[in-house]
Design an enzyme around this catalytic site. Structure first.
Site, PDB file in Angstrom:
ATOM      1  N   ALA A 164       0.801  -1.219   0.000  1.00 17.76           N
ATOM      2  CA  ALA A 164       0.000   0.000   0.000  1.00 17.76           C
ATOM      3  C   ALA A 164       0.833   1.268   0.000  1.00 17.76           C
ATOM      4  O   ALA A 164       0.339   2.328  -0.378  1.00 17.76           O
ATOM      5  CB  ALA A 164      -0.938   0.003   1.210  1.00 17.76           C
ATOM      6  N   ASP A 165       2.088   1.179   0.416  1.00 17.92           N
ATOM      7  CA  ASP A 165       2.927   2.374   0.499  1.00 17.92           C
ATOM      8  C   ASP A 165       4.369   2.019   0.148  1.00 17.92           C
ATOM      9  O   ASP A 165       5.266   2.097   0.987  1.00 17.92           O
ATOM     10  CB  ASP A 165       2.846   2.975   1.909  1.00 17.92           C
ATOM     11  N   LEU A 166       4.584   1.655  -1.093  1.00 14.20           N
ATOM     12  CA  LEU A 166       5.925   1.273  -1.533  1.00 14.20           C
ATOM     13  C   LEU A 166       6.761   2.540  -1.721  1.00 14.20           C
ATOM     14  O   LEU A 166       6.676   3.216  -2.747  1.00 14.20           O
ATOM     15  CB  LEU A 166       5.864   0.475  -2.839  1.00 14.20           C
ATOM     16  N   ASN A 170      10.521   1.924   2.960  1.00 12.91           N
ATOM     17  CA  ASN A 170      10.013   0.568   3.176  1.00 12.91           C
ATOM     18  C   ASN A 170      10.737  -0.492   2.355  1.00 12.91           C
ATOM     19  O   ASN A 170      10.280  -1.628   2.248  1.00 12.91           O
ATOM     20  CB  ASN A 170       8.508   0.514   2.897  1.00 12.91           C
ATOM     21  N   ARG A 203       4.846   5.221  -7.327  1.00 10.39           N
ATOM     22  CA  ARG A 203       4.891   5.719  -5.951  1.00 10.39           C
ATOM     23  C   ARG A 203       6.331   5.702  -5.422  1.00 10.39           C
ATOM     24  O   ARG A 203       6.773   6.633  -4.753  1.00 10.39           O
ATOM     25  CB  ARG A 203       3.985   4.872  -5.067  1.00 10.39           C
TER      26      ARG A 203
END
Length: 246
Positions: A164-166, A170, A203
């Site tokens: 969801a938040d690459l 992370n 992203r």
């Protein structure tokens, strides 16, 4: 293999890996408990690193973001144990780890319920590594690292793992440049589709640019393009190796 086992507590429940040979109690999720023992170090995003009876772990308390945080910093609407953020991430990490994908191994997760709301925490094995953001700040991005990142992301995408938040915080690279992905909160398994896969990559690119990659000489040619090339090559190889559907 992660052996998920659930035990009830007075105000919620804990899911943990039974292979640990020990049952974590609520105190395992209390960072203040570890502090007097000198076993706490701060990480990014509210993560603390703790030295538990089963080894070094990362402890994360779930916090709300955006406009929702104005109503409550960490309380979520209760809709069942299986749908809590902590339990969902624990089970997703277990699935990914059991499939051989490089993630932080889940140790335990818990929720604490209060009426129609709950709060949650997650314990995972600590990975001794730098984030991609740190490597960028140190000027340690090169084509070889880029290729490893690209191939690793392709492994996750080929498996259907959506992050969801690459972003650059992370993605981890250890001393041997082995790549891992962390923080799968809100992540899930999806049918392979170009749209979400490319959105994941976009992203990551925005994250790197925001952190200053645009100021690095030849960043696109020396890092981003090799990453994309390795990613697409790996995805093509996975597609060719997949059995034809009948």
């Amino acid at each position: 293999m992660v052996q998920a086992q659930v035990q009830s507590t007075t105000d919620g429940a804990i899911v943990f890996d039974a292979a640990l040979g020990i049952s974590p109690g609520p105190e395992w999720f209390d960072a203040a408990r570890w502090a007097p023992l000198g076993r706490v170090a701060s990480g990014r995003g509210g993560v603390v690193f703790v030295d538990t009876p089963v080894g070094a772990c990362a402890l994360r308390h779930y916090h709300r973001g955006g406009l929702a945080a104005r109503l409550s910093a960490d309380a979520y609407l209760w809709s069942g144990a299986a749908r809590t953020r902590a339990f969902r991430e624990f089970r997703l990490l277990a699935r990914l780890a059991d499939s051989g994908l490089p993630v932080s191994l889940p140790v335990a997760a818990r929720y604490v319920r209060s009426g129609f709301a709950y709060r949650g925490d997650l314990l995972t094995r600590r990975i001794e590594a730098d984030t991609l953001a740190t490597r960028l700040s140190q000027g340690r991005l090169d084509a070889v690292l880029a290729q490893r990142v690209g191939r690793t992301i392709a492994r996750f995408h080929a498996f259907g793992a959506w992050h969801a938040d690459l972003n650059a915080h992370n993605i981890l690279a250890d001393a041997q440049d082995r790549i891992s992905l962390i923080d799968f909160d809100r992540g899930r398994l999806r049918k392979g589709q170009l749209a979400w896969q490319q959105a994941n990559l976009a992203r990551l690119h925005r994250s790197l640019v925001k952190l200053g990659a645009h100021r690095v000489q030849d960043f696109e040619a020396r890092f981003w393009h090799p990453l994309l090339a390795a990613y697409h090559e790996a995805m093509a190889a996975k597609a060719l190796a997949a059995p034809e559907s009948s």
